[in-house]
Design an enzyme around this catalytic site. Sequence first.
Site, mmCIF file in Angstrom:
data_model
loop_
_atom_site.group_PDB
_atom_site.id
_atom_site.type_symbol
_atom_site.label_atom_id
_atom_site.label_comp_id
_atom_site.label_asym_id
_atom_site.label_seq_id
_atom_site.Cartn_x
_atom_site.Cartn_y
_atom_site.Cartn_z
ATOM 1 N N CYS A 34 -27.719 167.040 73.140
ATOM 2 C CA CYS A 34 -28.938 166.797 72.350
ATOM 3 C C CYS A 34 -28.717 167.107 70.873
ATOM 4 O O CYS A 34 -29.156 166.360 69.998
ATOM 5 C CB CYS A 34 -30.087 167.673 72.857
ATOM 6 S SG CYS A 34 -30.367 167.636 74.621
ATOM 7 N N ASP A 35 -28.063 168.221 70.590
ATOM 8 C CA ASP A 35 -28.056 168.762 69.235
ATOM 9 C C ASP A 35 -26.699 168.800 68.546
ATOM 10 O O ASP A 35 -26.606 169.166 67.378
ATOM 11 C CB ASP A 35 -28.641 170.185 69.248
ATOM 12 C CG ASP A 35 -30.074 170.205 69.763
ATOM 13 O OD1 ASP A 35 -30.813 169.251 69.468
ATOM 14 O OD2 ASP A 35 -30.436 171.157 70.467
ATOM 15 N N CYS A 44 -28.403 172.684 74.583
ATOM 16 C CA CYS A 44 -28.003 171.317 74.942
ATOM 17 C C CYS A 44 -27.103 170.733 73.861
ATOM 18 O O CYS A 44 -27.576 170.292 72.819
ATOM 19 C CB CYS A 44 -29.236 170.437 75.137
ATOM 20 S SG CYS A 44 -28.831 168.735 75.575
#
Length: 314
Positions: free
Chosen positions: A139-140, A136
């Site tokens: 997300c990261d 992701c």
Amino acid sequence: MEIEKVRCLIIGSGPAGYTAAIYAGRANLSPVLYEGLQPGGQLTTTTEVENFPGYPQGIDGPKLMEDLRTQAERFGADIRFGIATASDLTNAPYQIVIDGEKTIEAQTLIIATGATAKYLGLEDEKKYAGMGVSACATCDGFFYRKKVVAVVGGGDTACEEAIYLAGLASKVYLIVRKPFLRASKIMQERVMNHDKIEVLFEHNAVGLYGDNGVEGVNLVERFGAADEKRYSLPIDGFFLAIGHQPNSDIFKPYIDTDETGYILTEDNSPRTNVPGVFAAGDVADPHYRQAITAAGSGCKAAIEAERYLSERGL
């Protein structure tokens, strides 16, 4: 086989499932939630979550899910370990089999079983999970500002992730197994014309290396060909963008899904084609796949379940 009757059954325990349990509990629906194979969902494999509102310093993924679980229990949710193994949604009340041995008869059902990211199947992907391997970018990606990353995949998702990461990282390699991109023409153009993205066609990632996290990827160019070339490429982050598999199989005989298996919902709501059955979180979301959007859909599913029960005097 033992049968238990409940008003609201929630299958799945990520942000969607736990949020649905919080709202259903506060509405006095006495929800029963089964956590599934991965209690807490995908976020339990994430070290730090920085984009969930209310945590200005960030929070560990497992801690965030523990907080949501505790909050759901505070409002009376009955949270249990168990896996839904079969369903019969022909008529209400609906029947769900847990662990192949117990049947729950539910007036309303909230499906929050999530989607599982597809991986290449390398042992190193497990070894470096949370230490440079991610599925992701949204997300990261923040953790890789001004660093070098690689994205695996050749479709629209891979191209989108590569472009997103190029806004943060100093360099993005797009590792593509085929000699072409499967992405839409406009996405191909954006990737090919981006000065920070380098596309490595006909490349396979066969391993990762690093002492305290990912420091590089082992590549094979033209795998199996006479002029096959093997080399290592230094990177800081390795992102998988080869798709997700929604965990919807046991519901497919009754619930409408798209060709991949994502549950189709009606009119921007969590309502499915089966009255009283609602879908929340990543199992019905091929686009965003974020904790906050999953939580929001869990809220909506619980509100819809309460309305459904109220309208029918159940």
